[in-house]
Design a protein around this motif. Structure first.
Motif, short mmCIF file in Angstrom:
data_model
loop_
_atom_site.label_atom_id
_atom_site.label_comp_id
_atom_site.label_asym_id
_atom_site.label_seq_id
_atom_site.Cartn_x
_atom_site.Cartn_y
_atom_site.Cartn_z
N LEU A 10 4.74 15.66 -3.10
CA LEU A 10 6.17 15.37 -3.23
C LEU A 10 6.44 13.91 -2.89
O LEU A 10 7.25 13.25 -3.54
CB LEU A 10 6.99 16.31 -2.34
N GLY A 11 5.75 13.39 -1.88
CA GLY A 11 5.88 11.97 -1.54
C GLY A 11 5.47 11.08 -2.70
O GLY A 11 6.13 10.07 -3.00
N ALA A 12 4.38 11.45 -3.38
CA ALA A 12 3.95 10.68 -4.55
C ALA A 12 5.00 10.73 -5.65
O ALA A 12 5.29 9.71 -6.30
CB ALA A 12 2.60 11.21 -5.06
N CYS A 13 5.58 11.90 -5.85
CA CYS A 13 6.62 12.05 -6.87
C CYS A 13 7.83 11.19 -6.56
O CYS A 13 8.35 10.47 -7.43
CB CYS A 13 7.04 13.51 -6.98
N PHE A 14 8.31 11.26 -5.31
CA PHE A 14 9.49 10.49 -4.98
C PHE A 14 9.21 8.99 -4.89
O PHE A 14 10.11 8.18 -5.13
CB PHE A 14 10.17 11.04 -3.72
N ALA A 15 7.96 8.62 -4.62
CA ALA A 15 7.60 7.20 -4.69
C ALA A 15 7.72 6.71 -6.13
O ALA A 15 8.27 5.64 -6.40
CB ALA A 15 6.18 6.98 -4.16
N ALA A 16 7.20 7.51 -7.07
CA ALA A 16 7.34 7.16 -8.49
C ALA A 16 8.80 7.14 -8.89
O ALA A 16 9.26 6.24 -9.60
CB ALA A 16 6.56 8.14 -9.36
N GLY A 17 9.54 8.12 -8.42
CA GLY A 17 10.96 8.21 -8.75
C GLY A 17 11.82 7.13 -8.13
O GLY A 17 12.90 6.82 -8.62
N SER A 18 11.33 6.53 -7.05
CA SER A 18 12.12 5.49 -6.38
C SER A 18 12.32 4.26 -7.26
O SER A 18 13.23 3.47 -7.01
CB SER A 18 11.45 5.09 -5.06
N THR A 19 11.50 4.13 -8.30
CA THR A 19 11.69 2.99 -9.20
C THR A 19 13.05 3.07 -9.89
O THR A 19 13.58 2.05 -10.32
CB THR A 19 10.56 2.91 -10.25
N GLY A 20 13.60 4.28 -9.98
CA GLY A 20 14.94 4.42 -10.55
C GLY A 20 15.99 3.72 -9.71
O GLY A 20 16.97 3.19 -10.23
N GLY A 21 15.80 3.70 -8.39
CA GLY A 21 16.71 2.98 -7.51
C GLY A 21 16.46 1.49 -7.52
O GLY A 21 17.39 0.69 -7.35
N LEU A 22 15.21 1.12 -7.72
CA LEU A 22 14.86 -0.30 -7.77
C LEU A 22 15.27 -0.95 -9.08
O LEU A 22 15.57 -2.15 -9.13
CB LEU A 22 13.35 -0.48 -7.56
N PHE A 23 15.24 -0.15 -10.15
CA PHE A 23 15.58 -0.65 -11.49
C PHE A 23 16.60 0.28 -12.13
O PHE A 23 16.28 1.03 -13.05
CB PHE A 23 14.32 -0.74 -12.36
N THR A 50 14.28 18.45 -9.66
CA THR A 50 13.70 19.76 -9.97
C THR A 50 12.27 19.60 -10.47
O THR A 50 11.36 20.33 -10.03
CB THR A 50 14.56 20.48 -11.03
N LEU A 51 12.06 18.66 -11.37
CA LEU A 51 10.71 18.44 -11.91
C LEU A 51 9.74 17.99 -10.83
O LEU A 51 8.59 18.44 -10.80
CB LEU A 51 10.75 17.43 -13.05
N TYR A 52 10.18 17.11 -9.94
CA TYR A 52 9.30 16.64 -8.88
C TYR A 52 8.88 17.77 -7.96
O TYR A 52 7.73 17.82 -7.51
CB TYR A 52 9.95 15.50 -8.09
#
Length: 152
Positions: A10-23, A50-52
């Motif tokens: 889940l940490g890996a997923c939210f790390a990948a997803g954090s790019t949405g906040g950065l960009f 949900t997907l993450y």
């Protein structure tokens, strides 16, 4: 052990997803010509959360299974490509390169789904909605590229 693995995935997923906040999409994206079937903005964070959770569950289940090295390698590849798309599309504003990354992501998600299915069919099934969503995202990326040739 499952819950520790789940939290790592889940940490890996939210790390990948954090790019949405950065960009974030921003004004540039709002001004693009998009198809009428573009999901409303609120759908994206709900869907990705949900997907993450599904992806992390699948990864944790498969990691506990024997002979899961190929599935784990593919899981790692797809999450890396997942994290790459947002900076390419929204950060660099490269519609065509975004579609290339998304195509590689689709292939890696499909391969991961198949590899997971062989290890643990529930883990594989948890990747089905992800493949559907990446298919929609690919169609949307392609449509935006086609409708905005001057931005490509």
């Amino acid at each position: 052990m499952f819950w520790i693995l789940f939290l790592i995935f889940l940490g890996a997923c939210f790390a990948a997803g954090s790019t949405g906040g950065l960009f974030p999409p921003g004004e540039w994206y709002r001004k693009l010509d998009k198809p009428s079937w573009t999901p409303p903005d609120w759908v994206f964070p709900v869907t990705w959360t949900t997907l993450y959770i599904c992806m992390a569950t699948a990864g944790a289940r498969a990691a506990l299974a024997p002979d899961s090295s190929i599935a784990m390698a593919l899981w790692s590849l797809q999450i890396a490509l997942n994290g790459l798309w947002t900076p390419v599309f929204f950060g660099l504003k490269r519609l065509k390169l975004g579609l290339i990354v998304l195509s590689a992501l689709w292939l890696s998600v499909a391969a991961t789904l198949l590899a997971l299915w062989q290890v643990d069919w529930i883990a594989g099934a948890l990747f089905v909605p992800y493949l559907v969503w990446v298919s929609i995202a690919g169609a949307l990326n392609a449509s935006v590229l086609r409708r905005n040739p001057d931005k490509a």
